[in-house]
Design an enzyme around this catalytic site. Structure first.
Site, PDB file in Angstrom:
ATOM      1  N   LYS A  71      52.740  58.453  73.697  1.00  0.00           N
ATOM      2  CA  LYS A  71      54.174  58.726  73.634  1.00  0.00           C
ATOM      3  C   LYS A  71      54.673  59.867  74.520  1.00  0.00           C
ATOM      4  O   LYS A  71      55.838  59.902  74.909  1.00  0.00           O
ATOM      5  CB  LYS A  71      54.569  58.983  72.180  1.00  0.00           C
ATOM      6  CG  LYS A  71      54.609  57.698  71.379  1.00  0.00           C
ATOM      7  CD  LYS A  71      55.990  57.394  70.907  1.00  0.00           C
ATOM      8  CE  LYS A  71      56.257  55.928  70.896  1.00  0.00           C
ATOM      9  NZ  LYS A  71      57.643  55.611  70.543  1.00  0.00           N
ATOM     10  N   ASP A 117      57.976  59.188  63.579  1.00  0.00           N
ATOM     11  CA  ASP A 117      56.889  58.994  62.612  1.00  0.00           C
ATOM     12  C   ASP A 117      55.711  59.888  62.966  1.00  0.00           C
ATOM     13  O   ASP A 117      54.730  59.943  62.239  1.00  0.00           O
ATOM     14  CB  ASP A 117      56.437  57.532  62.621  1.00  0.00           C
ATOM     15  CG  ASP A 117      57.553  56.605  62.180  1.00  0.00           C
ATOM     16  OD1 ASP A 117      58.046  56.789  61.076  1.00  0.00           O
ATOM     17  OD2 ASP A 117      57.944  55.732  62.970  1.00  0.00           O
TER      18      ASP A 117
END
Ligand SMILES: Cc1ncc(COP(=O)(O)O)c(C=O)c1O
Length: 394
Positions: A71, A117
């Site tokens: 990410k 998350d």
């Protein structure tokens, strides 16, 4: 267990922000980031043999920037673009441009805010710290303590909220408006597209590396690419890259979601061409995929260019984790977390179980196929990871 929706992709124009020049610019930017190096692409020969395909290739994103997940690629690109805008610099900056003393002074007060998350928030916190800025990160109910600590490690202010992911996204956006912070969300909606589009572009580096490595290592071209989706920015980025680079002959894309949060799959079943939300607790071990509202921009890429949409139960991810942790023959082990391993579990089920013959045939999966999967995270919750890989199949 997997439920699926198969289609002949109708095709269509890509969003205007996806261009060859844009992809090149992202590649140049990432090469300027300290610590950047391509993650390994591993060929699992014994697994391929066992499954009856030519090759299974795994891109191991646990090795990305020391962050244990892919990410950061999107986080750093979007944070840098927003900081460059604030400093009045050209959109195409390098990381060292942002570290020049005069520029640093102009961006030092910036706070980047996001809901996550885990992995995206960690990437944003890392990126903000790298350029001398602050980060505020909100996590949904039930977020992992390990992932919380991993974000705090980069000096961000982190809070776990009593709401699901999609509501946490709205909450983070409100906080940004209230405090004059810069939201760095990895999902787009009407009126909020530049930053998510930068994040989507950022993920294309992962695809570009994989296809360069296939060529460099003399491997056969991928025929099928399995992409897991939360909001769908990563899947849309990789598929957008493939369509842009290979045109109509691009490898077939299979989109996988967690059954409890399968908003893209459900939208395809509805068939009106629009994204629809899935509500509720979004309860799944695949924390990175626990998103009930798709990125409105990348949804169009998936709808137009993907061949299949899978809704996968948690056991599919557990099976994938164990398959990659305890490899067959001389294959290398890959540490792959819940959201990272669902592709390995899905391909095992599709190739081995009778129920999936229609899917197998529809996708043309067989002995000539080279399957590329992205293990998008390592053991980002090490306690859960250890427990799962040591469990017998339930
Ligand atoms: C490990 C991992 N894989 C895949 C995804 C899915 O990415 P996206 O939300 O862009 O669909 C995420 C998202 O957080 C993730 O953390």
């Amino acid at each position: 267990m997997i439920e699926y929706f198969l289609q002949k992709p109708p095709g269509g124009a890509l969003p205007a922000f996806i261009t060859g020049a844009g992809i090149e610019a992202v590649r140049r930017f990432h090469r300027s980031v300290p610590g950047y190096e391509p993650t390994p692409l591993i060929s699992l020969e014994s697994l391929a043999k066992d499954l009856g395909v030519a090759k299974v290739l795994v891109k191991d994103e646990s090795r990305r920037f020391g962050l244990n997940a892919f990410k950061g690629l999107g986080g750093i690109y979007a944070v840098a673009a927003a900081a460059a805008r604030r400093a009045g610099l050209d959109a195409e900056v390098s990381l060292p441009d942002l570290l020049a003393p005069r520029v640093r002074d102009r961006i030092a007060g910036m706070t980047f805010v996001t809901a996550t998350d885990g992995n995206h928030g960690r990437g944003v916190a890392w990126a903000a710290r790298m350029i001398g800025c602050n980060a505020a990160v909100y996590m949904p109910k039930g977020a992992s303590r390990f992932r919380f600590d991993a974000i705090r490690e980069f000096g961000a202010a982190v809070e776990i909220l009593d709401m699901n992911y999609d509501d946490a996204v709205r909450y983070a956006y409100e906080k940004a408006e209230e405090n004059g912070w810069t939201p760095v969300q990895d999902t787009a909606w009407e009126g909020y597209e530049d930053i998510p589009n930068a994040i989507t572009l950022g993920y294309m580096t992962m695809a570009d590396e994989a296809f360069s490595q296939i060529a460099e290592q003399g491997l056969p071209q991928a025929t099928h690419v399995f992409l897991q989706a939360g909001v769908g920015s990563m899947a849309g980025g990789v598929l957008g890259y493939m369509v842009s680079r290979f045109g109509e002959g691009h490898p077939k894309a299979v989109i996988m979601e967690a059954a409890a949060a399968a908003c893209i799959y459900e939208s395809m079943l509805k068939g009106d061409g629009k994204p629809h939300a899935v509500k509720g607790g979004l309860d799944t071990i695949m924390a990175g995929l626990a998103c009930g509202e798709a990125n409105a921009v990348t949804f169009g890429i998936l709808r137009d260019h993907a061949s299949a949409f899978l809704s996968c139960d948690d056991e599919t991810a557990r099976m994938g984790m164990r398959l990659l942790a305890w490899p067959k023959g001389k294959d290398a082990a890959v540490v792959s977390g819940e959201s990272g391993a669902v592709g390995a579990g899905a391909i095992e089920l599709i190739m081995k179980e009778k129920n999936y013959e229609e899917l197998r045939t529809g996708l043309g999966l067989g002995e000539d196929s080279t399957v590329l999967i992205f293990s998008t995270e390592g053991d980002t919750d090490p306690e859960s990871y250890q427990k799962i890989i040591k469990e017998e199949k339930s």
